[in-house]
Design a protein around this motif. Structure first.
Motif, PDB file in Angstrom:
ATOM      1  N   MET A   1     -17.733  -2.391  10.436  1.00 43.71           N
ATOM      2  CA  MET A   1     -16.431  -3.049  10.373  1.00 43.71           C
ATOM      3  C   MET A   1     -15.965  -3.117   8.916  1.00 43.71           C
ATOM      4  N   LYS A   2     -14.710  -2.819   8.692  1.00 44.15           N
ATOM      5  CA  LYS A   2     -14.187  -2.806   7.335  1.00 44.15           C
ATOM      6  C   LYS A   2     -13.875  -4.215   6.834  1.00 44.15           C
ATOM      7  N   THR A   3     -14.029  -4.392   5.522  1.00 48.73           N
ATOM      8  CA  THR A   3     -13.605  -5.626   4.866  1.00 48.73           C
ATOM      9  C   THR A   3     -12.119  -5.538   4.586  1.00 48.73           C
ATOM     10  N   LYS A   4     -11.372  -6.515   5.083  1.00 54.70           N
ATOM     11  CA  LYS A   4      -9.912  -6.485   4.976  1.00 54.70           C
ATOM     12  C   LYS A   4      -9.445  -7.424   3.861  1.00 54.70           C
ATOM     13  N   VAL A   5      -8.672  -6.865   2.943  1.00 52.81           N
ATOM     14  CA  VAL A   5      -8.225  -7.608   1.763  1.00 52.81           C
ATOM     15  C   VAL A   5      -6.711  -7.546   1.676  1.00 52.81           C
ATOM     16  N   VAL A   6      -6.090  -8.677   1.352  1.00 48.91           N
ATOM     17  CA  VAL A   6      -4.665  -8.685   1.046  1.00 48.91           C
ATOM     18  C   VAL A   6      -4.500  -9.097  -0.420  1.00 48.91           C
ATOM     19  N   ILE A   7      -3.726  -8.305  -1.138  1.00 47.61           N
ATOM     20  CA  ILE A   7      -3.379  -8.613  -2.521  1.00 47.61           C
ATOM     21  C   ILE A   7      -1.958  -9.149  -2.517  1.00 47.61           C
ATOM     22  N   VAL A   8      -1.794 -10.402  -2.916  1.00 46.45           N
ATOM     23  CA  VAL A   8      -0.495 -11.069  -2.870  1.00 46.45           C
ATOM     24  C   VAL A   8      -0.001 -11.272  -4.303  1.00 46.45           C
ATOM     25  N   SER A   9       1.240 -10.864  -4.542  1.00 46.47           N
ATOM     26  CA  SER A   9       1.792 -10.995  -5.890  1.00 46.47           C
ATOM     27  C   SER A   9       3.237 -11.453  -5.847  1.00 46.47           C
ATOM     28  N   PRO A  10       3.577 -12.509  -6.581  1.00 47.40           N
ATOM     29  CA  PRO A  10       4.995 -12.823  -6.762  1.00 47.40           C
ATOM     30  C   PRO A  10       5.685 -11.659  -7.456  1.00 47.40           C
ATOM     31  N   CYS A  11       6.973 -11.453  -7.157  1.00 47.29           N
ATOM     32  CA  CYS A  11       7.659 -10.265  -7.685  1.00 47.29           C
ATOM     33  C   CYS A  11       9.134 -10.574  -7.906  1.00 47.29           C
ATOM     34  N   MET A  12       9.633 -10.150  -9.089  1.00 50.27           N
ATOM     35  CA  MET A  12      11.059 -10.301  -9.410  1.00 50.27           C
ATOM     36  C   MET A  12      11.862  -9.078  -8.998  1.00 50.27           C
ATOM     37  N   GLY A  13      11.156  -7.978  -8.662  1.00 51.45           N
ATOM     38  CA  GLY A  13      11.851  -6.766  -8.246  1.00 51.45           C
ATOM     39  C   GLY A  13      11.780  -5.638  -9.246  1.00 51.45           C
ATOM     40  N   ALA A  14      11.237  -5.903 -10.451  1.00 56.02           N
ATOM     41  CA  ALA A  14      11.113  -4.866 -11.478  1.00 56.02           C
ATOM     42  C   ALA A  14       9.662  -4.403 -11.562  1.00 56.02           C
ATOM     43  N   TYR A  15       9.457  -3.196 -12.089  1.00 53.81           N
ATOM     44  CA  TYR A  15       8.110  -2.659 -12.278  1.00 53.81           C
ATOM     45  C   TYR A  15       7.593  -3.100 -13.633  1.00 53.81           C
ATOM     46  N   GLY A  16       6.536  -3.912 -13.614  1.00 53.98           N
ATOM     47  CA  GLY A  16       5.950  -4.417 -14.848  1.00 53.98           C
ATOM     48  C   GLY A  16       4.438  -4.368 -14.785  1.00 53.98           C
ATOM     49  N   ASP A  34     -15.460   1.419   3.296  1.00 54.41           N
ATOM     50  CA  ASP A  34     -15.675   0.206   4.085  1.00 54.41           C
ATOM     51  C   ASP A  34     -14.602  -0.849   3.840  1.00 54.41           C
ATOM     52  N   MET A  35     -13.476  -0.473   3.197  1.00 57.90           N
ATOM     53  CA  MET A  35     -12.475  -1.473   2.847  1.00 57.90           C
ATOM     54  C   MET A  35     -11.086  -1.053   3.303  1.00 57.90           C
ATOM     55  N   GLU A  36     -10.294  -2.055   3.653  1.00 63.10           N
ATOM     56  CA  GLU A  36      -8.889  -1.869   4.008  1.00 63.10           C
ATOM     57  C   GLU A  36      -8.076  -2.873   3.212  1.00 63.10           C
ATOM     58  N   VAL A  37      -6.983  -2.432   2.622  1.00 61.82           N
ATOM     59  CA  VAL A  37      -6.211  -3.322   1.749  1.00 61.82           C
ATOM     60  C   VAL A  37      -4.728  -3.240   2.076  1.00 61.82           C
ATOM     61  N   ARG A  38      -4.087  -4.381   1.988  1.00 62.80           N
ATOM     62  CA  ARG A  38      -2.644  -4.471   2.128  1.00 62.80           C
ATOM     63  C   ARG A  38      -2.065  -5.139   0.894  1.00 62.80           C
TER      64      ARG A  38
END
Length: 349
Positions: A1-16, A34-38
């Motif tokens: 079974m894969k380890t499921k990770v979510v990366i959460v980031s506040p964002c203003m809409g620009a690439y920084g 073995d990993m799944e990320v969103r």
């Protein structure tokens, strides 16, 4: 079974820097079988999707959410085995803890002095994380000025670092790369370059980036009839790498309590030493081979440009080699994140 990770980031809409960091981690973790990320970008007040970010997100399956009890945010956290949050927004912390998800934070920004309800809430949110990874000692000390908490450590934030090397004798001039906004130093640099006694043909200045100050800076260059300056605006990764690696020095002169300084790290990975201001965590990022002056001081910066131009070839070549070698001992490998996610998901400390 894969380890499921979510990366959460506040964002203003620009690439920084934070967006580059998130994309680099996600790409590295996806290479692990073995990993799944969103990726979840949390729209903050004033969010407006800029062409720079839209271009970098092409091909990415990104989840956009709003503040508070956003259904997509809640469902994504419930799906995950571990949450990696950028900075310490309390609403994300609340849902991670509500669903008993292991929570790691990368804290990118320094904590300002004084106590307000907002700052107190963010400090409390940070305490609730299982682990806190501060991107510089400067930032860490503003959040935890006394005894450091268990689960806290310094982990400099890096994106996918550019690769390459140009022979020092073949490099020319100075290069600048940043958003053209107040206190990032583009105006200070142009003023310093105008004051410096340089052979402008031998020591050109390349300006990369874009922002609200661009028209003002271009007007100042034209009005002062400054030669030797090329304005490239926003550039792609290949162009950025080519321009930096072929410069003698990168100049990073902010006056904004810089949290770390990803641009300096990128340049050092190409063997290009830095000219910087003593601003926040920037001296940590620029390393021992950097030339340093105080922020918002065009005259002092002009003297550094002159010093860099007068440096003999052997000293410069030594600095170029050492700045890259020393960087390798200062950074965590990108594999750190996948290893940490596995450990957190399995409740190991």
């Amino acid at each position: 079974m894969k380890t499921k990770v979510v990366i959460v980031s506040p964002c203003m809409g620009a690439y920084g820097g934070i967006e580059a960091f998130v994309l680099a981690i996600a790409a590295a973790v996806r290479r692990e079988p073995d990993m799944e990320v969103r990726i979840c970008l949390k729209r903050v007040q004033g969010f407006a999707l800029q062409p720079s970010l839209k271009a970098m997100l092409q091909g990415e399956n990104v989840i956009y959410t709003d503040r508070g009890a956003d259904r997509d945010l809640i469902e994504t956290i419930r799906w995950s085995d571990a949450v990696h949050l950028q900075n310490a927004p309390p609403d994300v912390v609340f849902f991670a803890k509500l669903f008993r998800k292991p929570l790691a934070m990368t804290i990118h920004n320094y904590m300002t002095r004084g106590f307000t309800p907002h700052r107190l809430l963010w400090r409390l949110a940070a305490r609730m994380a299982d682990e806190r990874w501060y991107n510089s000692q400067f930032v860490w000390d503003t959040w935890e000025p006394g005894v450091k908490r268990t689960g806290s450590r310094k982990v400099p934030t890096v994106s996918k670092l550019p690769e390459g090397w140009s022979p020092p004798a073949e490099r020319r001039g100075f290069v600048f790369l940043s958003r053209w906004i107040a206190n990032k130093g583009v105006d200070t640099l142009v003023d310093a370059y105008a004051r410096a006694k340089l052979d402008r043909e031998k020591w050109p200045l390349v300006l990369m980036g874009d922002g609200p100050l661009r028209k003002l800076i271009e007007y100042a260059i034209k009005k002062r009839e400054l030669t030797g300056i090329r304005v490239l605006g926003f550039v792609d990764e290949a162009t950025k790498t080519e321009q930096i690696k072929n410069a003698r020095w990168i100049v990073v002169p902010p006056n904004t309590k810089e949290d770390f300084g990803l641009t300096a790290v990128e340049a050092r990975n190409l063997g290009v030493p830095c000219i910087i201001t003593r601003d926040g965590g920037l001296p940590e990022a620029a390393g021992k081979q950097a030339l340093i002056c105080e922020p918002n001081n065009p005259e002092a910066l002009a003297r550094l440009l002159e010093h860099a131009a007068a440096m003999d070839e052997s000293e410069y070549a030594g600095r170029a080699t050492r700045t890259r070698e020393e960087l390798a001992t200062e950074l965590e490998p990108i594999e750190f994140y996948a290893q940490s996610y596995r450990r957190l998901a399995h409740h190991e400390r």
